[in-house]
Design a protein around this motif. Structure first.
Motif, PDB file in Angstrom:
ATOM      1  N   PHE A  74       0.835  -1.194   0.000  1.00  0.00           N
ATOM      2  CA  PHE A  74       0.000   0.000   0.000  1.00  0.00           C
ATOM      3  C   PHE A  74       0.874   1.250   0.000  1.00  0.00           C
ATOM      4  CE2 PHE A  74      -2.568  -3.343   1.802  1.00  0.00           C
ATOM      5  CZ  PHE A  74      -3.811  -3.146   1.224  1.00  0.00           C
ATOM      6  N   ALA A  75       0.313   2.300  -0.537  1.00  0.00           N
ATOM      7  CA  ALA A  75       0.945   3.620  -0.484  1.00  0.00           C
ATOM      8  C   ALA A  75       0.235   4.444   0.575  1.00  0.00           C
ATOM      9  CB  ALA A  75       0.865   4.305  -1.835  1.00  0.00           C
ATOM     10  N   VAL A  76       0.999   5.005   1.488  1.00  0.00           N
ATOM     11  CA  VAL A  76       0.433   5.854   2.534  1.00  0.00           C
ATOM     12  C   VAL A  76       0.986   7.263   2.345  1.00  0.00           C
ATOM     13  CG1 VAL A  76       0.196   6.261   5.002  1.00  0.00           C
ATOM     14  CG2 VAL A  76       0.279   3.913   4.129  1.00  0.00           C
ATOM     15  N   ARG A  77       0.084   8.205   2.062  1.00  0.00           N
ATOM     16  CA  ARG A  77       0.503   9.607   1.950  1.00  0.00           C
ATOM     17  C   ARG A  77       0.222  10.287   3.286  1.00  0.00           C
ATOM     18  NH1 ARG A  77       1.451  13.620  -1.838  1.00  0.00           N
ATOM     19  NH2 ARG A  77       1.041  12.204  -3.563  1.00  0.00           N
ATOM     20  N   SER A  78       1.281  10.735   3.941  1.00  0.00           N
ATOM     21  CA  SER A  78       1.134  11.436   5.215  1.00  0.00           C
ATOM     22  C   SER A  78       1.443  12.916   5.008  1.00  0.00           C
ATOM     23  CB  SER A  78       2.081  10.843   6.269  1.00  0.00           C
ATOM     24  OG  SER A  78       3.442  11.019   5.884  1.00  0.00           O
ATOM     25  N   PHE A  79       0.696  13.750   5.698  1.00  0.00           N
ATOM     26  CA  PHE A  79       0.870  15.198   5.579  1.00  0.00           C
ATOM     27  C   PHE A  79       1.699  15.718   6.742  1.00  0.00           C
ATOM     28  CE2 PHE A  79      -2.952  14.073   3.296  1.00  0.00           C
ATOM     29  CZ  PHE A  79      -2.799  14.766   2.106  1.00  0.00           C
ATOM     30  N   ARG A  80       2.701  16.529   6.400  1.00  0.00           N
ATOM     31  CA  ARG A  80       3.569  17.100   7.423  1.00  0.00           C
ATOM     32  C   ARG A  80       2.912  18.357   8.002  1.00  0.00           C
ATOM     33  NH1 ARG A  80       7.466  18.480   4.062  1.00  0.00           N
ATOM     34  NH2 ARG A  80       7.394  16.870   2.472  1.00  0.00           N
ATOM     35  N   ILE A 112      -9.162   5.666  -2.245  1.00  0.00           N
ATOM     36  CA  ILE A 112      -8.339   5.268  -1.109  1.00  0.00           C
ATOM     37  C   ILE A 112      -8.990   4.109  -0.359  1.00  0.00           C
ATOM     38  CG2 ILE A 112      -7.417   7.596  -0.861  1.00  0.00           C
ATOM     39  CD1 ILE A 112      -9.223   7.901   1.631  1.00  0.00           C
ATOM     40  N   GLU A 113      -8.164   3.340   0.313  1.00  0.00           N
ATOM     41  CA  GLU A 113      -8.653   2.258   1.161  1.00  0.00           C
ATOM     42  C   GLU A 113      -9.216   2.811   2.473  1.00  0.00           C
ATOM     43  OE1 GLU A 113      -8.555  -1.084   0.294  1.00  0.00           O
ATOM     44  OE2 GLU A 113      -7.932  -0.334  -1.666  1.00  0.00           O
ATOM     45  N   GLY A 114      -8.683   3.942   2.886  1.00  0.00           N
ATOM     46  CA  GLY A 114      -9.124   4.554   4.134  1.00  0.00           C
ATOM     47  C   GLY A 114      -8.000   5.359   4.750  1.00  0.00           C
ATOM     48  N   VAL A 115      -8.068   5.537   6.050  1.00  0.00           N
ATOM     49  CA  VAL A 115      -7.052   6.296   6.785  1.00  0.00           C
ATOM     50  C   VAL A 115      -6.424   5.382   7.837  1.00  0.00           C
ATOM     51  CG1 VAL A 115      -8.243   8.474   6.397  1.00  0.00           C
ATOM     52  CG2 VAL A 115      -8.760   7.152   8.454  1.00  0.00           C
ATOM     53  N   ALA A 116      -5.258   5.770   8.296  1.00  0.00           N
ATOM     54  CA  ALA A 116      -4.530   4.977   9.299  1.00  0.00           C
ATOM     55  C   ALA A 116      -4.109   5.876  10.454  1.00  0.00           C
ATOM     56  CB  ALA A 116      -3.320   4.297   8.664  1.00  0.00           C
ATOM     57  N   PRO A 117      -5.041   6.250  11.322  1.00  0.00           N
ATOM     58  CA  PRO A 117      -4.730   7.193  12.405  1.00  0.00           C
ATOM     59  C   PRO A 117      -3.699   6.674  13.397  1.00  0.00           C
ATOM     60  CG  PRO A 117      -6.913   6.223  12.711  1.00  0.00           C
ATOM     61  CD  PRO A 117      -6.455   5.827  11.344  1.00  0.00           C
ATOM     62  N   LYS A 118      -3.507   5.355  13.461  1.00  0.00           N
ATOM     63  CA  LYS A 118      -2.491   4.812  14.362  1.00  0.00           C
ATOM     64  C   LYS A 118      -1.081   5.049  13.841  1.00  0.00           C
ATOM     65  CE  LYS A 118      -5.419   1.189  16.366  1.00  0.00           C
ATOM     66  NZ  LYS A 118      -5.578  -0.270  16.600  1.00  0.00           N
ATOM     67  N   LEU A 119      -0.978   5.317  12.541  1.00  0.00           N
ATOM     68  CA  LEU A 119       0.330   5.597  11.952  1.00  0.00           C
ATOM     69  C   LEU A 119       0.596   7.100  11.859  1.00  0.00           C
ATOM     70  CD1 LEU A 119       0.504   3.003   9.016  1.00  0.00           C
ATOM     71  CD2 LEU A 119       1.550   2.831  11.275  1.00  0.00           C
ATOM     72  N   PHE A 120      -0.376   7.832  11.323  1.00  0.00           N
ATOM     73  CA  PHE A 120      -0.218   9.271  11.136  1.00  0.00           C
ATOM     74  C   PHE A 120      -1.545   9.957  11.424  1.00  0.00           C
ATOM     75  CE2 PHE A 120       2.658   7.233   8.050  1.00  0.00           C
ATOM     76  CZ  PHE A 120       3.881   7.761   8.448  1.00  0.00           C
ATOM     77  N   LYS A 121      -1.472  11.138  11.990  1.00  0.00           N
ATOM     78  CA  LYS A 121      -2.677  11.923  12.278  1.00  0.00           C
ATOM     79  C   LYS A 121      -3.437  12.242  10.998  1.00  0.00           C
ATOM     80  CE  LYS A 121      -5.561  14.944  14.122  1.00  0.00           C
ATOM     81  NZ  LYS A 121      -6.782  14.514  14.844  1.00  0.00           N
ATOM     82  N   PHE A 122      -2.706  12.702   9.973  1.00  0.00           N
ATOM     83  CA  PHE A 122      -3.315  13.038   8.692  1.00  0.00           C
ATOM     84  C   PHE A 122      -2.656  12.196   7.604  1.00  0.00           C
ATOM     85  CE2 PHE A 122      -3.471  17.047  11.183  1.00  0.00           C
ATOM     86  CZ  PHE A 122      -4.848  17.137  11.317  1.00  0.00           C
ATOM     87  N   CYS A 123      -3.383  11.230   7.073  1.00  0.00           N
ATOM     88  CA  CYS A 123      -2.845  10.394   6.006  1.00  0.00           C
ATOM     89  C   CYS A 123      -3.973   9.712   5.251  1.00  0.00           C
ATOM     90  CB  CYS A 123      -1.872   9.345   6.560  1.00  0.00           C
ATOM     91  SG  CYS A 123      -2.672   7.990   7.449  1.00  0.00           S
ATOM     92  N   VAL A 124      -3.669   9.228   4.057  1.00  0.00           N
ATOM     93  CA  VAL A 124      -4.617   8.421   3.285  1.00  0.00           C
ATOM     94  C   VAL A 124      -3.867   7.189   2.782  1.00  0.00           C
ATOM     95  CG1 VAL A 124      -6.127  10.313   2.590  1.00  0.00           C
ATOM     96  CG2 VAL A 124      -4.130   9.765   1.199  1.00  0.00           C
TER      97      VAL A 124
END
Length: 337
Positions: A74-80, A112-124
């Motif tokens: 999967f690709a996870v885009r996280s926002f700084r 998108i598959e969803g979000v991953a709040p356990k990894l990053f606050k803001f990500c897809v």
């Protein structure tokens, strides 16, 4: 909020009621800065390493694997987000964008598959596209029919506009190629999450690169994308589509020999990429270049709607059956696109 999501998911995705519900759900989630619990992924991703796969602007791309035994990538885009950033505003825009991204449903759209709040606050989180971006793909596969790729891109953009979604950042790096060689538009609507948040970085290389695809009404001559004054529109997306055509015809980014600040000034003054002397790329013809010329008009209202562009691109190649005014026939002319 979960009930809202279930109601939306039970409706036909091509119905007006579905489109209305998406807009209402997106707006509600933005106001209250919340997401339905169903939007959090249920599988476990590997922990990010010390460095991302790629970075650009205010986000990083991580290549993570599914640890639940399915061996998927999967690709996870996280926002700084920095200490001085207005987190509430970012959260509002983020929640609105996630609703739209999650429920996009089209063969030429990367939802998108969803979000991953356990990894990053803001990500897809989305499926990993093994063939990378459009320009890199045609460079590695010079024999691929580029007209078919362009038609796929235009179909994806037509889907977005039909659902009242402005992409806002259409360029080859945001057009990913899946395992079957199908183009998928990604990152639509994500630019709005961080818009006008960090004016100090307005002239960074990432923004300069984006400016090569920006319509003139979104630019100023000071070397910055004027996103805080003018929002992207369907018409600015059409301009960006013309630059994608330039890439498919030439195999290069627009204005490859000019610096970013110079490109911004050139576009603002009405300069455009020169017409190639030869059209060697499979599927790319002078007729396609004329479509690009119509799409990059300096005046936004003079640019065609995406459905009109798609109609011309899908013109049957059989000369005897050609019912439109554009095809591979050299004598055909675009007179009223």
């Amino acid at each position: 909020m979960t009930i809202w999501g279930q109601i939306v998911d039970s409706l036909p995705t091509n119905s007006d009621l579905w489109k209305w519900c998406i807009r209402e759900l997106s707006g509600t989630c933005g106001v209250y800065r919340i997401l339905p619990t169903s939007h959090a992924i249920t599988f476990t991703l590997s922990r990010p390493g010390p460095r991302p796969f790629a970075s650009g602007g205010r986000s990083d791309i991580w290549r993570l694997t599914d640890e639940d035994g399915r061996d998927q990538v999967f690709a996870v885009r996280s926002f700084r987000v920095y200490e001085q950033d207005p987190v509430d505003m970012i959260d509002k825009r983020y929640c609105k964008a996630v609703i739209v991204l999650k429920r996009a449903n089209h063969p030429n759209i990367l939802s998108i598959e969803g979000v991953a709040p356990k990894l990053f606050k803001f990500c897809v989180v989305s499926q990993w596209m093994p063939n990378g971006g459009l320009l890199g793909y045609v460079t590695k596969h010079p024999g691929v029919n580029r007209l078919e790729l362009l038609i796929g891109v235009t179909r994806g953009l037509d889907y977005l506009h039909d659902n009242k979604i402005v992409h806002g950042d259409l360029k080859s790096s945001n057009i990913l190629i899946d395992a079957d060689g199908c183009p998928r538009l990604s990152d639509f609507g994500l630019r709005s999450i961080m818009k006008d948040i960090d004016p100090v970085n307005a002239s960074t290389p990432s923004r300069g690169d984006a400016a090569r695809y920006c319509a003139p009404e979104l630019l100023d001559t000071n070397g910055a994308v004027r996103v805080e004054k003018k929002k992207p529109t369907n018409k600015s997306d059409i301009y960006s589509l013309s630059m994608v055509i330039v890439e498919l015809v030439t195999g290069k980014i627009p204005f490859p020999d000019s610096s970013d600040p110079r490109v911004i000034i050139m576009i603002s003054k009405g300069n455009r990429p020169p017409k190639p002397l030869q059209f060697d790329a499979p599927g790319m013809t002078p007729a396609v270049w004329k479509i690009a010329q119509k799409c990059w008009h300096q005046k936004a209202m003079e640019r065609p709607e995406v459905k009109v562009v798609l109609q011309y691109l899908e013109c049957p190649p059989n000369h005897g059956m050609c019912v439109h005014r554009v095809c591979s026939c050299p004598e055909r002319e675009i007179t009223d696109l």
